[in-house]
Write a protein that holds these residues in place. Structure first.
Motif, PDB file in Angstrom:
ATOM      1  N   ILE A   9     -26.206  18.015 -21.364  1.00  0.00           N
ATOM      2  CA  ILE A   9     -26.158  19.438 -21.700  1.00  0.00           C
ATOM      3  C   ILE A   9     -26.682  19.530 -23.121  1.00  0.00           C
ATOM      4  O   ILE A   9     -26.087  18.969 -24.045  1.00  0.00           O
ATOM      5  CB  ILE A   9     -24.714  19.978 -21.622  1.00  0.00           C
ATOM      6  CG1 ILE A   9     -24.132  19.791 -20.209  1.00  0.00           C
ATOM      7  CG2 ILE A   9     -24.665  21.448 -22.035  1.00  0.00           C
ATOM      8  CD1 ILE A   9     -22.625  20.021 -20.135  1.00  0.00           C
ATOM      9  N   LEU A  26     -13.166  18.351 -31.836  1.00  0.00           N
ATOM     10  CA  LEU A  26     -12.686  18.804 -30.523  1.00  0.00           C
ATOM     11  C   LEU A  26     -12.400  17.631 -29.605  1.00  0.00           C
ATOM     12  O   LEU A  26     -11.379  17.599 -28.919  1.00  0.00           O
ATOM     13  CB  LEU A  26     -13.740  19.708 -29.860  1.00  0.00           C
ATOM     14  CG  LEU A  26     -13.347  20.195 -28.456  1.00  0.00           C
ATOM     15  CD1 LEU A  26     -12.376  21.365 -28.555  1.00  0.00           C
ATOM     16  CD2 LEU A  26     -14.566  20.594 -27.635  1.00  0.00           C
ATOM     17  N   LEU A  27     -13.331  16.670 -29.578  1.00  0.00           N
ATOM     18  CA  LEU A  27     -13.241  15.577 -28.604  1.00  0.00           C
ATOM     19  C   LEU A  27     -12.399  14.408 -29.104  1.00  0.00           C
ATOM     20  O   LEU A  27     -12.132  13.463 -28.342  1.00  0.00           O
ATOM     21  CB  LEU A  27     -14.657  15.111 -28.237  1.00  0.00           C
ATOM     22  CG  LEU A  27     -15.561  16.187 -27.603  1.00  0.00           C
ATOM     23  CD1 LEU A  27     -16.997  15.691 -27.485  1.00  0.00           C
ATOM     24  CD2 LEU A  27     -15.029  16.617 -26.230  1.00  0.00           C
ATOM     25  N   LYS A  62     -20.574  11.560 -25.549  1.00  0.00           N
ATOM     26  CA  LYS A  62     -20.327  11.229 -24.136  1.00  0.00           C
ATOM     27  C   LYS A  62     -19.222  12.150 -23.616  1.00  0.00           C
ATOM     28  O   LYS A  62     -18.129  12.193 -24.177  1.00  0.00           O
ATOM     29  CB  LYS A  62     -19.897   9.761 -24.033  1.00  0.00           C
ATOM     30  CG  LYS A  62     -19.847   9.214 -22.636  1.00  0.00           C
ATOM     31  CD  LYS A  62     -19.705   7.683 -22.669  1.00  0.00           C
ATOM     32  CE  LYS A  62     -19.360   7.121 -21.297  1.00  0.00           C
ATOM     33  NZ  LYS A  62     -20.379   7.422 -20.268  1.00  0.00           N
ATOM     34  N   VAL A  63     -19.509  12.915 -22.569  1.00  0.00           N
ATOM     35  CA  VAL A  63     -18.513  13.839 -22.010  1.00  0.00           C
ATOM     36  C   VAL A  63     -18.330  13.627 -20.510  1.00  0.00           C
ATOM     37  O   VAL A  63     -18.065  14.567 -19.752  1.00  0.00           O
ATOM     38  CB  VAL A  63     -18.851  15.319 -22.320  1.00  0.00           C
ATOM     39  CG1 VAL A  63     -18.663  15.619 -23.799  1.00  0.00           C
ATOM     40  CG2 VAL A  63     -20.254  15.680 -21.856  1.00  0.00           C
ATOM     41  N   GLY A  64     -18.439  12.367 -20.087  1.00  0.00           N
ATOM     42  CA  GLY A  64     -18.245  12.031 -18.683  1.00  0.00           C
ATOM     43  C   GLY A  64     -18.930  10.713 -18.398  1.00  0.00           C
ATOM     44  O   GLY A  64     -19.649  10.182 -19.251  1.00  0.00           O
ATOM     45  N   PRO A  65     -18.724  10.198 -17.168  1.00  0.00           N
ATOM     46  CA  PRO A  65     -19.289   8.883 -16.837  1.00  0.00           C
ATOM     47  C   PRO A  65     -20.806   8.832 -17.011  1.00  0.00           C
ATOM     48  O   PRO A  65     -21.350   7.825 -17.439  1.00  0.00           O
ATOM     49  CB  PRO A  65     -18.915   8.683 -15.366  1.00  0.00           C
ATOM     50  CG  PRO A  65     -17.824   9.658 -15.088  1.00  0.00           C
ATOM     51  CD  PRO A  65     -17.964  10.782 -16.060  1.00  0.00           C
ATOM     52  N   ILE A  67     -22.756  11.652 -18.384  1.00  0.00           N
ATOM     53  CA  ILE A  67     -23.241  12.881 -19.012  1.00  0.00           C
ATOM     54  C   ILE A  67     -22.903  12.928 -20.499  1.00  0.00           C
ATOM     55  O   ILE A  67     -21.821  12.542 -20.920  1.00  0.00           O
ATOM     56  CB  ILE A  67     -22.692  14.125 -18.249  1.00  0.00           C
ATOM     57  CG1 ILE A  67     -23.288  15.424 -18.800  1.00  0.00           C
ATOM     58  CG2 ILE A  67     -21.187  14.170 -18.249  1.00  0.00           C
ATOM     59  CD1 ILE A  67     -23.054  16.626 -17.912  1.00  0.00           C
ATOM     60  N   ILE A  92     -26.479  26.857 -25.607  1.00  0.00           N
ATOM     61  CA  ILE A  92     -27.004  25.861 -24.670  1.00  0.00           C
ATOM     62  C   ILE A  92     -28.484  26.119 -24.401  1.00  0.00           C
ATOM     63  O   ILE A  92     -28.886  27.250 -24.129  1.00  0.00           O
ATOM     64  CB  ILE A  92     -26.190  25.867 -23.361  1.00  0.00           C
ATOM     65  CG1 ILE A  92     -24.759  25.393 -23.663  1.00  0.00           C
ATOM     66  CG2 ILE A  92     -26.839  24.974 -22.317  1.00  0.00           C
ATOM     67  CD1 ILE A  92     -23.813  25.467 -22.479  1.00  0.00           C
TER      68      ILE A  92
ATOM     69  N   THR B   3      -8.662  15.273 -23.230  1.00  0.00           N
ATOM     70  CA  THR B   3      -9.767  14.846 -22.358  1.00  0.00           C
ATOM     71  C   THR B   3     -11.078  15.081 -23.093  1.00  0.00           C
ATOM     72  O   THR B   3     -11.142  15.911 -23.999  1.00  0.00           O
ATOM     73  CB  THR B   3      -9.807  15.651 -21.043  1.00  0.00           C
ATOM     74  OG1 THR B   3     -10.958  15.252 -20.285  1.00  0.00           O
ATOM     75  CG2 THR B   3      -9.917  17.151 -21.305  1.00  0.00           C
ATOM     76  N   ASN B   4     -12.091  14.327 -22.740  1.00  0.00           N
ATOM     77  CA  ASN B   4     -13.423  14.678 -23.219  1.00  0.00           C
ATOM     78  C   ASN B   4     -14.434  14.644 -22.062  1.00  0.00           C
ATOM     79  O   ASN B   4     -15.611  14.370 -22.277  1.00  0.00           O
ATOM     80  CB  ASN B   4     -13.864  13.800 -24.401  1.00  0.00           C
ATOM     81  CG  ASN B   4     -13.838  12.338 -24.058  1.00  0.00           C
ATOM     82  OD1 ASN B   4     -13.620  11.985 -22.903  1.00  0.00           O
ATOM     83  ND2 ASN B   4     -14.061  11.489 -25.035  1.00  0.00           N
ATOM     84  N   VAL B   5     -13.940  14.966 -20.869  1.00  0.00           N
ATOM     85  CA  VAL B   5     -14.802  14.957 -19.682  1.00  0.00           C
ATOM     86  C   VAL B   5     -15.122  16.402 -19.279  1.00  0.00           C
ATOM     87  O   VAL B   5     -14.220  17.164 -18.925  1.00  0.00           O
ATOM     88  CB  VAL B   5     -14.117  14.223 -18.508  1.00  0.00           C
ATOM     89  CG1 VAL B   5     -14.983  14.309 -17.252  1.00  0.00           C
ATOM     90  CG2 VAL B   5     -13.864  12.770 -18.873  1.00  0.00           C
ATOM     91  N   VAL B   6     -16.397  16.751 -19.353  1.00  0.00           N
ATOM     92  CA  VAL B   6     -16.832  18.086 -18.918  1.00  0.00           C
ATOM     93  C   VAL B   6     -16.860  18.113 -17.391  1.00  0.00           C
ATOM     94  O   VAL B   6     -17.467  17.247 -16.763  1.00  0.00           O
ATOM     95  CB  VAL B   6     -18.229  18.430 -19.489  1.00  0.00           C
ATOM     96  CG1 VAL B   6     -18.741  19.732 -18.895  1.00  0.00           C
ATOM     97  CG2 VAL B   6     -18.167  18.535 -21.008  1.00  0.00           C
ATOM     98  N   ILE B  95     -18.758  25.720 -20.604  1.00  0.00           N
ATOM     99  CA  ILE B  95     -18.515  24.386 -20.065  1.00  0.00           C
ATOM    100  C   ILE B  95     -16.999  24.217 -19.994  1.00  0.00           C
ATOM    101  O   ILE B  95     -16.270  24.760 -20.831  1.00  0.00           O
ATOM    102  CB  ILE B  95     -19.172  23.257 -20.881  1.00  0.00           C
ATOM    103  CG1 ILE B  95     -18.612  23.174 -22.292  1.00  0.00           C
ATOM    104  CG2 ILE B  95     -20.689  23.441 -20.921  1.00  0.00           C
ATOM    105  CD1 ILE B  95     -19.099  21.935 -23.069  1.00  0.00           C
ATOM    106  N   PHE B  97     -13.339  21.877 -19.243  1.00  0.00           N
ATOM    107  CA  PHE B  97     -12.587  20.621 -19.285  1.00  0.00           C
ATOM    108  C   PHE B  97     -11.311  20.810 -18.458  1.00  0.00           C
ATOM    109  O   PHE B  97     -10.678  21.871 -18.551  1.00  0.00           O
ATOM    110  CB  PHE B  97     -12.193  20.286 -20.728  1.00  0.00           C
ATOM    111  CG  PHE B  97     -13.349  20.001 -21.647  1.00  0.00           C
ATOM    112  CD1 PHE B  97     -13.767  18.689 -21.879  1.00  0.00           C
ATOM    113  CD2 PHE B  97     -14.024  21.037 -22.289  1.00  0.00           C
ATOM    114  CE1 PHE B  97     -14.824  18.422 -22.730  1.00  0.00           C
ATOM    115  CE2 PHE B  97     -15.088  20.767 -23.141  1.00  0.00           C
ATOM    116  CZ  PHE B  97     -15.497  19.465 -23.366  1.00  0.00           C
ATOM    117  N   LEU B 140     -15.662  27.647 -24.218  1.00  0.00           N
ATOM    118  CA  LEU B 140     -14.992  26.568 -23.483  1.00  0.00           C
ATOM    119  C   LEU B 140     -14.142  27.170 -22.382  1.00  0.00           C
ATOM    120  O   LEU B 140     -13.550  28.235 -22.566  1.00  0.00           O
ATOM    121  CB  LEU B 140     -14.044  25.803 -24.404  1.00  0.00           C
ATOM    122  CG  LEU B 140     -14.610  25.035 -25.576  1.00  0.00           C
ATOM    123  CD1 LEU B 140     -13.464  24.413 -26.369  1.00  0.00           C
ATOM    124  CD2 LEU B 140     -15.573  23.959 -25.097  1.00  0.00           C
TER     125      LEU B 140
END
Lengths: 147, 147
Positions: A9, A26-27, A62-65, A67, A92, B3-6, B95, B97, B140
């Motif tokens: 993204i 944030l993360l 990194k915000v997912g496996p 992505i 975006i 979490t940091n997974v979108v 996006i 989470f 978010l």
């Protein structure tokens, strides 16, 4: 395209240091290194069919496996980054898919009525931005990593 | 957030049937069923602190192991969906989470200076939209699914 996995993204920002710090906060991660897209002699960037010297600062989270969030702070040379930042403001810019066979995929999308607006290279791969605002309401990025 | 997974990319559209067909064509999948957010008596939607009857049509596309694209065509009642569609036009709205403990997470983000702009429920969970345009350059969404 041969895939339906979104891998990035991309977000346009005016100040990548501030934005990267905000995402790190944030993360709950360290602020990543700010890098920059390849030099013009490597990138061979073309925007709307014309060569451009445009480069962009980049930061990745990194915000997912599979992505990442990519922050982009472009310079003032002509590019889709600069155009969209000046036209629409921060926010975006694209979602990306990793593909194989760039020419074939771009040709297939072009035949479906999409338009390539910018392309470039880095050491190890290449990208293409596809204007899909009319039908998909956004810009697609195709990313090809050399094996 | 914990979490940091979108888990979702939300996109505002004017015509969800057309947009869903365009995404189905791009991704090489069947056009998914168009659904609609929960009825007001279940959703208890609040936008800028006030109750609203707003609902939105929805369509989902899986674009990774943990992530969907959500298309949203809102009605004309007050909502962040309608506001952003009328203000910025079609395009990416948020996006998301997946979090646990909505109140705690919203409180923590509020203390960091973020503002909750809309919240609502569905059978099995709840959501909150957080205005993060100033620092993160986007909205978010927090999603909480009951166990």
């Amino acid at each position: 395209m041969g895939t339906n996995v979104v891998t990035q993204i991309g977000i346009l920002v005016n100040n990548i240091d501030e934005a990267a710090q905000a995402y790190a906060d944030l993360l709950g991660v360290e602020k990543p290194e700010i890098c920059i897209t390849a030099a013009p002699e490597i990138a061979s960037t073309k925007y709307l069919g014309k060569s451009t010297l445009a480069r962009s600062k980049q930061a990745f989270f990194k915000v997912g496996p599979n992505i990442d969030i990519e922050l982009l702070e472009p310079d003032h040379e002509p590019s889709t980054w600069r155009h969209d930042l000046d036209t629409y403001g921060e926010g975006i810019h694209h979602i990306a898919f990793n593909i194989n066979g760039m020419t074939k995929v771009v040709d297939a999308l072009t035949q479906k009525g999409f338009k390539e607006i910018q392309k470039g290279e880095w050491i190890g791969g290449r990208y293409s931005y596809i204007d899909a605002k009319e039908t998909l309401k956004l810009t697609l990025e195709l990313l090809e990593f050399d094996k």
